[in-house]
Design an enzyme around this catalytic site. Structure first.
Site, short mmCIF file in Angstrom:
data_model
loop_
_atom_site.label_atom_id
_atom_site.label_comp_id
_atom_site.label_asym_id
_atom_site.label_seq_id
_atom_site.Cartn_x
_atom_site.Cartn_y
_atom_site.Cartn_z
N ASP A 17 5.10 9.88 -13.07
CA ASP A 17 4.23 9.00 -13.83
C ASP A 17 3.89 9.71 -15.14
O ASP A 17 4.25 10.87 -15.35
CB ASP A 17 2.98 8.65 -13.03
N SER A 18 3.17 9.04 -16.01
CA SER A 18 2.97 9.59 -17.35
C SER A 18 1.73 10.46 -17.44
O SER A 18 1.55 11.18 -18.41
CB SER A 18 2.84 8.44 -18.34
N GLY A 19 0.86 10.40 -16.46
CA GLY A 19 -0.38 11.17 -16.53
C GLY A 19 -1.57 10.34 -16.97
O GLY A 19 -2.70 10.79 -16.90
N GLY A 20 -1.32 9.13 -17.43
CA GLY A 20 -2.40 8.29 -17.94
C GLY A 20 -3.43 7.96 -16.87
O GLY A 20 -4.63 8.06 -17.09
N ASP A 45 0.37 5.05 -20.70
CA ASP A 45 -0.34 3.80 -20.92
C ASP A 45 -1.84 4.08 -21.03
O ASP A 45 -2.31 5.14 -20.63
CB ASP A 45 -0.05 2.79 -19.80
N GLN A 98 0.26 -3.90 -18.58
CA GLN A 98 -1.19 -3.82 -18.38
C GLN A 98 -1.81 -5.20 -18.66
O GLN A 98 -1.10 -6.18 -18.78
CB GLN A 98 -1.79 -2.74 -19.28
N GLY A 123 -2.35 -0.89 -13.55
CA GLY A 123 -3.71 -1.38 -13.66
C GLY A 123 -4.22 -2.15 -12.47
O GLY A 123 -5.25 -2.81 -12.54
N ASP A 127 4.69 2.96 -4.79
CA ASP A 127 4.33 4.32 -4.39
C ASP A 127 2.87 4.33 -3.98
O ASP A 127 2.08 3.48 -4.43
CB ASP A 127 4.48 5.29 -5.56
N CYS A 142 10.69 4.72 17.26
CA CYS A 142 10.76 5.34 15.94
C CYS A 142 11.74 6.51 15.94
O CYS A 142 11.73 7.33 16.85
CB CYS A 142 9.37 5.82 15.52
N CYS A 163 11.81 9.04 13.88
CA CYS A 163 11.32 10.25 13.20
C CYS A 163 11.32 11.42 14.17
O CYS A 163 11.29 11.23 15.38
CB CYS A 163 9.92 10.01 12.63
N CYS A 195 8.42 11.36 16.92
CA CYS A 195 8.58 10.41 18.03
C CYS A 195 9.82 10.72 18.86
O CYS A 195 9.80 10.59 20.08
CB CYS A 195 8.64 8.98 17.50
N HIS A 237 6.14 11.08 10.61
CA HIS A 237 6.20 9.75 11.22
C HIS A 237 5.85 8.65 10.22
O HIS A 237 6.54 7.64 10.12
CB HIS A 237 5.26 9.66 12.43
#
Lengths: 415, 537
Positions: free
Chosen positions: A91-94, A145, A191, A220, A270, A308, A310, A313, A339
């Site tokens: 990400d940009s850090g904004g 942004d 935005q 946003g 994310d 599952c 993973c 499990c 998991h």
């Protein structure tokens, strides 16, 4: 970047696609786990790779503070530093400037803030953000942004949206001059707060830059706004954004949010939720989250989910054992994190397959019935999915429906 | 417990009572069709709340150094009945804690052998144990029931080690050895309904006895002799067909933590009257050479009358120097890795080998540290792998250093990543690249838990390689073993200054960036001697 839509849902706006970046192929829609400081908390890149995850996220703001650009450059980028050979997004850090730093001042030039380590005044400009992201070397980088909380109202929302457009242009210009366009792909961030008119204006402007960006994010949101407004903004943006670029919904991680977003046309999302909640002892399942700290799990020798794949499990680690170790031993956090990451990947993997098979609406109905059947369907999910032609209550008109955000949670032993 | 078989110990040479020895412990599991072998001198991994701290199950299993684990039972007293006693199926504790019986030997003791904090006194019929909900009294009968249900491969009989403040009277020490002997006799009673076939015993197959007597040589002597005395009447009847206690004992074990505490009067420990107890002292230094000498002498006193053919275990040794002295002067066979794992908790990557490296004019130089404190600024731009004395997977072919096979120095890629849809393609496999010091420095300063995972895996591997080096010298050139120890002591700092330094920086970073981590850490230290708290934010 190569981006190829492989199938679209006959009913909803969901699509399955293949995104090829410098570090390999990631099939979409997908969930991206967050490795804020160049590590997904407690697990190694090899373990993440083993879970079938091919795209993770690093945070520019954090990596710029530690280890710093010098170390990243010497290491040869964040991939090398953390031993991750697959795709990476920064990400940009904004967002962190605003969420972590009370004293940030936004000017047209950039964001002005006090370094949390030295207290020194520091300026993050769009050019600087892209330059840092170049040093990190992520396959997808985000424009800087002007982020305001989704609860903000008044002229500041419009100002932030318009500034985000101007900053996008500066990011594009800097990125194009850098000669990194072949290996790093710049995404714009839409935005405009919760105002459909502002969102529309932003969409129009950013879509004009179609040839200069590799994809679009919807920013946003996920800041505590009402879910009924949230999904309408997502729908508005996803509907208007061009079909030939990936769409990324930022900060989305609850399974129901993910599937609603996918149905509305989102490809990527994310969130720290699955990994953070794991550290508090909450395991995610297709029947809803399990709070393993509750006494009712203390003598339950079943695994979290016997279906599952993973490592946790598959090894048959029981809920009782995790109850004993969760929040006390980091090893329990690691086990539940593995998991939960697998769970997120399965939710999205099954979405991909069902979109390819033309059975995505049926998958949505099954998922929501399993996940919310007993606790009640969140009304906003019903509304959101009805807007794209799927009625969760189809064939089950008497199902319980709950208002509000409807997030499912095991609060106490008696609940 | 019918599937539990006898631990066998084979000593290669037939040594004197006190001399270094090479051996093999083996455990055959008929039901699993496997035979586990651990070469000695070797290591046992320590656990906290039943897990090797910082390692998820896949990591524990993948670590070649972890073949034998020691599980303190006391944390399970929070639940009644305790968790491992409830687990269905064979090998309940193995299954409950995720240690495959085909890979791991598992020892269980009531208390954490590294925990030397003050505790409420034991009684004639109970030991005071510590769990999250406070102090619990455990009687010998309860212990017998617990291990009968939990079925560890090896168990440590209850013993009365006083952990109250102040020095101990002769009366207290006498009581201690009497109780310990009587509790041993209790656990050696035949098991109800146990079918005695060839090679099986009517009692628990593998019982270790902790050698009581504290720092009083006559008491230690008396305890050892009491194991060999023939029993009469009721006492003899109770342990039939055994003639004396020693016949039912599979090996001898020594917890050094209480000895270190008694022998190092400068170590101040906060006394609390009724427990729960004060936090472990994060700054405690390793024992001085004179203390190590006394420990050696006390252990020899205990072992002197006893058969030399049984394995000897030491818990809570605190440095490679102490381990070497105990191998050389006593002939100890197995050591827990607690101190090396603790080093991983505080950001130290171990970096030492046996025999010590020969390069360079070491004799004049300042002693080398046994590891690196990766909190230190000097590592922030250091892109080499963890150890200087060991080679990583990216080293040149002709590199003569022993290799470190840990997952930090030689990461292994998953052979088959999961696929979640048919669109998923197997990602290209890249050659593994070792993790760097700069990355560890970054992870430690940002409080990332993965740092401790990688350091734990590394430190266990370094200690395992160290023991392999010891065994190699004992096997190929036993005549130079003593010389090599002297050289090791000259080259490596026995004060473990790097650990002291790391504890300091660890605390500083926790204070600066911890968001309450230090408070949680103290909370955890009240319960466990190993592992760091979960980073919740």
């Amino acid at each position: 970047m190569q981006f190829e839509v492989l199938a679209t849902c006959h009913t909803t706006r969901a699509r399955a696609s293949r995104m090829t970046l410098s570090h390999g192929v990631t099939s979409l829609p997908t969930f991206m786990p967050v490795a804020t400081q160049a590590a997904i908390k407690g697990v190694t890149p090899q373990q993440v790779e083993g879970l079938g995850i091919t795209l993770i996220l690093n945070n520019t703001y954090h990596l710029n503070l530690r280890p710093g650009i010098g170390v990243l450059r010497e290491a040869g980028g964040a991939h090398r530093l953390q031993g991750w050979n697959h795709n990476l997004l920064t990400d940009s850090g904004g967002f962190q400037l605003v969420s972590l730093n009370k004293f940030t001042t936004i000017t047209e030039q950039g964001a002005f803030f006090a370094s949390p380590f030295t207290g020194e005044p520091t300026m993050l400009t769009p050019e600087e953000s892209i330059s840092i992201q170049h040093a990190i070397g992520a396959d997808i980088i985000m424009q800087l942004d002007d982020v305001v909380s989704s609860l903000t109202v008044g002229p500041r929302v419009a100002e932030a949206m318009q500034r985000s457009i101007r900053w996008l242009d500066r990011c594009i210009e800097f990125h194009e001059k850098s000669g990194k366009r072949d290996t790093q792909n710049l995404f714009a961030i839409v935005q405009g707060g919760l105002d459909p008119v502002l969102r529309d204006e932003c969409l129009n402007e950013m879509i004009k830059r179609h040839d200069k960006v590799a994809g679009y994010a919807i920013g946003g949101l996920s800041g505590g706004e009402e879910k009924d407004i949230f999904w309408r903004i997502i729908r508005q943006c996803a509907e208007k954004l061009p079909a030939d670029k990936p769409r990324y919904s930022m900060g989305i991680g609850f399974a129901e949010d993910l599937l609603v977003c996918v149905a509305l046309g989102v490809d990527m999302a994310d969130c720290v939720f699955p990994t953070r909640t794991a550290r508090f002892g909450v395991a995610l399942t297709f029947n809803g989250p399990l709070n393993l700290k509750l006494g009712k799990h203390a003598k339950d020798f079943n695994p979290i989910d016997s279906t599952c794949p993973c490592p946790t499990c598959k090894d048959g680690v029981s809920r009782a054992t995790l109850h004993h170790t969760a929040t006390h031993e980091t090893a329990a956090a690691h086990a539940i994190t593995l998991h939960n990451l697998a769970f997120q990947a399965r939710v999205m993997g099954q979405a991909r397959d069902s979109i390819m098979d033309g059975t995505f609406p049926a998958y949505l109905r099954r998922f929501f019935a399993d996940y919310f059947g007993d606790a009640g369907y969140p009304e906003w999910c019903i509304n959101a999915l009805r807007s794209v032609g799927v009625d969760l209550l189809d064939g089950n008109p008497d199902a319980k429906v709950v208002k509000g955000d409807g997030a499912k949670w095991e609060y106490s032993d008696t609940a | 417990m019918s599937h539990l078989s006898l631990l066998r110990f084979h000593i290669q040479s037939s040594p004197a009572t006190f001399s270094p020895r090479l051996g093999t412990v083996s455990l055959t599991r008929q039901s699993e069709n496997t035979s586990l072998e651990v070469h000695t001198p070797g290591l046992i991994a320590s656990t906290s709340r039943g897990v090797v701290p910082h390692l998820s199950g896949d990591h524990t299993r993948a670590s070649e150094a972890i073949r034998w684990v020691h599980v303190p039972f006391e944390s399970f007293l929070e639940l009644s009945p305790p968790l491992p006693t409830l687990h269905p199926g064979p090998y309940p504790t193995h299954a409950c804690l995720g240690f495959p019986p085909t890979k791991h030997i598992l020892t269980m003791s009531l208390r954490d052998p590294a925990d030397d904090r003050d505790m409420p006194p034991n009684g004639n019929e109970f030991v005071s144990a510590l769990c999250l909900r406070g102090v619990r009294k455990v009687t010998p009968d309860e212990w017998r029931d617990y291990v009968l249900a939990a079925q560890p491969d090896v168990l440590v009989a209850l013993s009365d080690i006083p952990f109250t403040s102040g020095s101990y009277s002769q009366k207290r020490i006498t009581k201690s050895i009497e109780r310990s002997a009587s509790w041993l006799a209790n656990i050696l009673r035949p098991l109800p309904g146990r079918h005695v076939s060839a090679g099986a015993t009517p009692h628990f197959p593998n019982v270790l006895v902790h050698m009581a007597g504290g720092t009083t040589p006559v008491a230690r002597q008396a305890f050892s002799r009491s194991l060999l005395e023939p029993l009469f009447d009721k006492e003899a009847e109770a342990i039939k067909p055994l003639n004396n206690l020693d016949q039912g004992v599979a090996g001898y074990t020594f917890d050094l933590a209480p000895l270190h505490k008694s022998l190092s009067p400068t170590t101040a420990h906060t006394a609390t009257k009724n427990g729960p107890v004060a936090a472990i002292d994060l700054f405690s230094a390793p024992p001085a050479p004179s203390v190590i000498e006394q420990v050696v002498s006390l252990i020899r006193t205990s072992l002197e009358p006893l058969p030399a053919t049984k394995p000897r275990f030491v818990h809570s040794a605190s440095s490679p120097h102490e381990i070497l002295a105990l191998i050389r002067d006593v002939g100890i066979d197995l050591f827990d890795a607690h101190w090396a794992q603790r080093a991983a908790d505080i950001g130290v990557a171990l970096d030492f080998v046996f025999p010590a490296p020969t390069t360079g004019g070491v004799s004049d130089a300042a002693p080398r540290e046994i590891g690196h404190n990766f909190y230190d600024k000097q590592y922030s731009h250091d892109f080499s792998s963890f150890a200087d004395t060991l080679r990583s997977c990216s080293a040149e072919q002709d590199d003569k250093r022993p290799s470190c096979v840990c997952m930090a120095c030689a990461p292994s890629r998953p052979s088959e990543p999961l696929k979640h849809s048919r669109l998923d393609e197997a990602p290209p496999l890249h050659p593994p690249v070792p993790y760097t010091r700069a990355y560890m420095h970054h992870l430690l300063h940002t409080h990332e838990m993965a740092a401790h995972t990688l350091l734990t895996l590394h430190n266990l591997a370094v200690l395992d390689t160290f023991f392999a080096g010891v065994r190699r010298v004992l096997s190929e050139q036993p005549e130079i073993f003593s010389q090599e120890i002297t050289r090791f002591e000259q080259i490596y700092d026995g004060k473990l200054g790097v650990l002291a330094e790391a504890r300091k920086t660890w605390t500083e970073v926790s204070l600066a960036r911890g968001k309450g981590r230090l408070a949680r850490e103290k909370e955890k230290l009240k319960q466990d001697t190993l592992g760091t708290a979960v980073e919740l934010n």
